[in-house]
Structure formats: C-alpha cells, structure tokens
Design an enzyme around this catalytic site. Structure first.
Site: not given
Ligand code: IPE
Ligand code: IPE
Ligand code: MG
Length: 247
Positions: A27, A75
């Site tokens: 993340d 996602n």
């Molecule tokens: C969790 O991260 C999913 C992945 C890293 C693939 P998210 O960014 O989707 O989670 P939330 O929305 O902050 O809980």
């Molecule tokens: C994790 O990084 C990747 C996926 C969930 C696909 P994020 O895209 O959630 O990055 P932040 O949390 O918005 O910084």
């Molecule tokens: Mg995230």
C-alpha cells in the site's frame, strides 16, 4: 517455531527466527506519486519494481511462502483510468514474470477471482502458474481481485453444495475443512503480515488465515520500501511472543 534459512545471506538476519509465511499489503503507491506531483499510476509502476525486488529477497533469505496483496475486490471502485493503468501494468508484468522468477525457482500462484480479468490477462496468469508449478522454491501468492470475504463466501457455498449432494455431513465441517476450501488451501497460515504506508487496517486481506498472525505496520510507502525495511519487520517479528491463547 522452527528456524528456516535456506540460503541465509545476510549476517544480521541469519540469527533470526524467520516466519514461514509472510503477507504484504503493498500500500501507498498513490501517496508516493502525489508527494512527487506525479499521476497515481507512476506510483504503481514504482510499486511493481519494489515488488520484484522484495519478492526476490524473500526467496533468497529462505521465506517459504510470500503472499502479496496487489489488487482487491474493492479496488475496482477506483477511477477508470487508474484501473486501466493497473491492468496494463499487470499485463506487461505477467508477460515477463515467467522468465523473471525462473532463476529464483519461485512458484507463482494467483489467489482471487481470475474471472474478473480479461481473457488475455487470465491466460497469462494461468501460463505463469503452469510454467512454475514444478519449481521447488518459495511459493509466491499474488492476490489479485482478492477479497477475503468473497473467498469465505465461496468456501461456504462449496461446502453447502457438498452437504446438499450428500458428500459431506454436518460433522465433517471443521476449521480444517474451511481452510481447505480457501484459495490458500494446503498452505500454512501467514505468521507475519506487513502493511507499509502506516494504515492500521486489514482491508479484506486473509481474514480467516490471520487469526494468529503477527502484524507489523510500517511508516513507509510501498515504493520506498527497501530490503532493510523487510529486515526490520523480520527483527520485530522475531521478538514477538506468540501465545495462541495459551500462557
Ligand atoms: C489494500 O489497499 C489493497 C491493496 C494493497 C491491493 P487499499 O488502498 O485498497 O486499502 P484501503 O482502501 O486504504 O483500506
Ligand atoms: C496500493 O497503493 C496499490 C493498490 C491498491 C492497487 P494505493 O494505490 O492504495 O496507494 P495509496 O494508499 O492511495 O497511497
Ligand atoms: Mg491504499
């Protein structure tokens, strides 16, 4: 817990009790890009680099199972252009992955619902699984279109169908049976789950499997995550006292 250290290379971590199964919630890609005034997809590209590096490192130090959370069932709610950029990235990555992890002897598996992806991506995922099936090194589970609630619902449905068909009775329904109907069937539960980016939540990752998992939250965005950060998480893990409800 046993000591696993197939090819211990690092003097510092060689003395640690290593987790057998590590999960990583990758993340922070979006915030990494935002900080630099870049589009979110630039963060995902950089995050993919970190993924390759950390996966190889886990295999080198003797981790037996690594599960990385790459794309959740939630996602898909993101803007179309971000989801599109992620699908493009998955495609280009999967085209190279077959040879990429060959020298490291890594077994690649996908957990999650493959049917959510295009036929082209699905075929690449299956090809990666087939090509790496007979390898003997670390098992890498890539969680894509993965949601643990969805995984549990699927398990419940498959058990219900077997009960309906008379293949199972109520007494056959045990914790073991439920575990065996999850995507991670046959694998040990994760010992350690690492979440970079400083968020204190599980976001639908391995809910059943993480009943007694140790969590390490790190204040680093995933694209900034280094081998030394993994070492730090392993060090923290090795100092934890796992009691499983006992004393
Ligand atoms: C969790 O991260 C999913 C992945 C890293 C693939 P998210 O960014 O989707 O989670 P939330 O929305 O902050 O809980
Ligand atoms: C994790 O990084 C990747 C996926 C969930 C696909 P994020 O895209 O959630 O990055 P932040 O949390 O918005 O910084
Ligand atoms: Mg995230």
């Amino acid at each position: 817990m046993a000591l696993f250290g197939k090819t211990k290379t690092d003097a510092e971590i060689s003395d640690l009790i290593l987790p057998r199964h590590v999960g990583i919630i990758m993340d922070g890609n979006g915030r990494w890009a935002k900080k630099r005034g870049l589009p979110r997809k630039a963060g995902h590209t950089e995050g993919a680099r970190t993924f390759r590096k950390i996966t190889r490192y886990c295999s080198e130090i003797g981790i037996q199972y690594l599960t990385v959370y790459a794309f959740s069932t939630e996602n898909w709610r993101r803007p179309e252009d971000e989801v599109g950029a992620l699908m493009k990235l998955f495609k280009s990555y999967l085209e190279e992955a077959i040879s990429d992890f060959k020298d490291d002897d890594i077994v690649v598996r996908f957990i999650g619902d493959k049917n959510g992806f295009s036929p082209e991506l699905r075929a690449l995922m299956e090809e990666n699984e087939a090509c790496s099936r007979d390898r003997t090194g670390m098992v890498l589970n890539i969680a894509m279109n993965y949601g643990s609630r969805d995984e549990i619902v699927r398990a419940v449905k498959s058990i219900a169908a077997d009960v309906r068909d008379g293949k199972l009775s109520d007494a056959d329904i045990t914790e073991r049976l439920v575990s065996d109907r999850l995507y991670t069937a046959g694998q040990p539960d994760p010992d350690l789950i690492i979440r970079p980016s400083g968020e204190y939540r599980i976001s639908n990752f391995m809910l059943w499997q993480s009943a007694y998992t140790e969590f390490v939250i790190m204040n680093k965005l995933w694209p900034d995550f280094r081998k030394s950060d993994l070492d730090e998480a392993l060090r923290i893990y090795s100092q934890r006292n796992r009691r499983y409800g006992g004393v």
